[in-house]
Scaffold this active site. Structure first.
Site, short mmCIF file in Angstrom:
data_model
loop_
_atom_site.label_atom_id
_atom_site.label_comp_id
_atom_site.label_asym_id
_atom_site.label_seq_id
_atom_site.Cartn_x
_atom_site.Cartn_y
_atom_site.Cartn_z
N HIS A 48 -1.84 -5.78 19.11
CA HIS A 48 -1.23 -5.16 17.92
C HIS A 48 -0.75 -3.74 18.23
O HIS A 48 -1.46 -2.99 18.90
CB HIS A 48 -2.24 -5.16 16.77
CG HIS A 48 -1.63 -4.86 15.44
ND1 HIS A 48 -1.30 -3.58 15.04
CD2 HIS A 48 -1.25 -5.67 14.43
CE1 HIS A 48 -0.77 -3.63 13.83
NE2 HIS A 48 -0.72 -4.88 13.44
N SER A 64 2.11 -5.14 3.11
CA SER A 64 3.53 -4.86 3.36
C SER A 64 4.44 -5.80 2.57
O SER A 64 5.62 -5.94 2.88
CB SER A 64 3.83 -4.98 4.87
OG SER A 64 3.40 -6.23 5.37
N CYS A 116 0.85 -1.20 0.00
CA CYS A 116 0.00 0.00 0.00
C CYS A 116 0.89 1.25 0.00
O CYS A 116 2.09 1.18 0.25
CB CYS A 116 -0.87 -0.01 1.25
SG CYS A 116 0.11 0.04 2.76
N HIS A 152 2.71 2.18 11.75
CA HIS A 152 1.61 1.83 12.66
C HIS A 152 1.28 2.95 13.63
O HIS A 152 0.25 2.90 14.31
CB HIS A 152 1.96 0.57 13.47
CG HIS A 152 2.39 -0.58 12.62
ND1 HIS A 152 3.71 -0.97 12.51
CD2 HIS A 152 1.68 -1.41 11.85
CE1 HIS A 152 3.79 -2.01 11.70
NE2 HIS A 152 2.58 -2.30 11.27
N GLU A 210 -0.56 -1.04 16.48
CA GLU A 210 -1.45 0.06 16.07
C GLU A 210 -2.58 0.24 17.10
O GLU A 210 -2.89 1.37 17.49
CB GLU A 210 -2.05 -0.23 14.68
CG GLU A 210 -2.96 0.91 14.22
CD GLU A 210 -3.82 0.54 13.03
OE1 GLU A 210 -3.32 -0.09 12.08
OE2 GLU A 210 -5.01 0.88 13.05
N CYS A 257 1.48 6.30 8.96
CA CYS A 257 0.61 6.40 7.78
C CYS A 257 -0.49 7.42 8.04
O CYS A 257 -1.09 7.43 9.13
CB CYS A 257 -0.02 5.03 7.49
SG CYS A 257 -1.22 5.10 6.15
S1 SF4 Z 1 0.09 1.58 6.18
FE1 SF4 Z 1 -1.68 0.54 7.13
S2 SF4 Z 1 -3.24 2.14 7.32
FE2 SF4 Z 1 -1.71 2.89 5.88
S3 SF4 Z 1 -2.53 2.37 3.86
FE3 SF4 Z 1 -1.15 0.69 4.52
S4 SF4 Z 1 -2.46 -0.83 5.52
FE4 SF4 Z 1 -3.64 1.09 5.39
#
Ligand code: SF4
Length: 290
Positions: free
Chosen positions: A124, A262, A12, A74, A126, A96
């Protein structure tokens, strides 16, 4: 055997941005990564090789001995950020923006005087960061954990990588068990996670089994595999191509390929190539069966 790749899979923008930020660090030895930058063993090994220091995710209480500390994608609570800054550390912040949005939602619900219920995994990082600034909260992982809460006003948010269907089930259970409460829900599941999940749902309709690529500790990677199994498809979670086991596959299967947020593009491509090679090896068995 045929292999179909999900339309949306892999890294992402939040993780890509964090990796770009860390590439720009010129002196890795003066930086401590506050936990795991991403839950991906390949990336963690690369960071180690570059000379970054890191602390274990479950043991972040000590003050790093380096001049800089890097906050991972996170995120951390305001309280933790303050603790690190008060220790004289310079912060490199790769939180993020969609995790920041979840923090803002949690604080908004707090400011409205609500008991905040976070849908997610209690251990977790986060989730720990999300609840650390809240005076009144519960963390709920499954619908069966929901209670009748002794509060008139409730607020609901979710870990950004939660499964939509799980959040819906838990939200419905909270409403059912707290019929007199004033309940506000803010949807904090991030768009890349939703896109991965929607793409998986379409893929499941077309395949017999699913291979999910990603770190063993990656919440969203595990969630993809769990969702495939919930929908009745065998799912194999691998960290890289070395973990593909030919005995797991059937020659007549169509196999879907997806990956967590990831997972490196290079790892996905390597698994895809290995699956294609595996399909060629299984072709004689398929011919014999016909
Ligand atoms: S880092 Fe986490 S919150 Fe941000 S886009 Fe990626 S999965 Fe979604």
């Amino acid at each position: 055997m045929r292999v179909i790749r999900a339309e949306v899979l892999g890294m992402c923008f939040g993780v890509r941005d964090a990796l770009r930020a860390i590439e720009r660090v010129e002196e890795p030895e003066v930086v401590t990564i506050h936990g795991e930058l991403v839950h991906n063993e390949v990336v963690l090994r690369q960071l180690d090789d570059r000379g970054f220091n890191s602390v274990d995710e479950s043991n972040r209480n000590a003050v790093p001995q380096t001049s800089h500390v890097l906050i991972t994608a996170h995120g951390v609570s305001d309280r933790e950020r303050g603790r690190l800054e008060a220790s004289g550390l310079k912060l490199i912040d790769t939180t993020c923006p969609l995790v920041r949005r979840a923090h803002a939602a949690a604080l908004q619900l707090r400011d409205e005087g609500r008991h905040v219920i976070v849908v997610g995994k209690p251990s977790h990082v986060e989730v720990r960061g999300l609840v650390d600034d809240l005076p009144s909260y519960s963390i709920v992982e499954r619908a069966c954990d929901v209670e009748s809460y002794p509060h008139d006003r409730l607020g609901i948010i979710a870990q950004t990588t939660s499964i939509d269907q799980t959040v819906d089930q838990i939200r419905a259970a909270i409403i059912a068990q707290n019929p007199n409460a004033d309940i506000r829900f803010i949807d904090t599941v991030c768009l890349p996670t939703k896109d991965h999940q929607r793409s998986l749902e379409r893929l499941i309709d077309e395949v017999d089994a699913i291979v999910v690529v990603g770190g063993r500790n990656s919440n969203n990677t595990r969630a993809l595999a769990e969702r495939a199994r919930e929908r009745g498809r065998p799912a194999l979670h691998v960290q890289d191509e070395s973990e593909l086991d030919i005995d797991w596959f059937h020659p007549e299967w169509t196999v879907g390929l997806t990956a967590g947020t990831s997972t490196l593009d290079t790892t996905i491509d390597a698994v895809h190539n290995a699956l294609t090679a595996l399909a060629e090896r299984l072709e004689p068995a398929l011919q014999n069966a016909r």
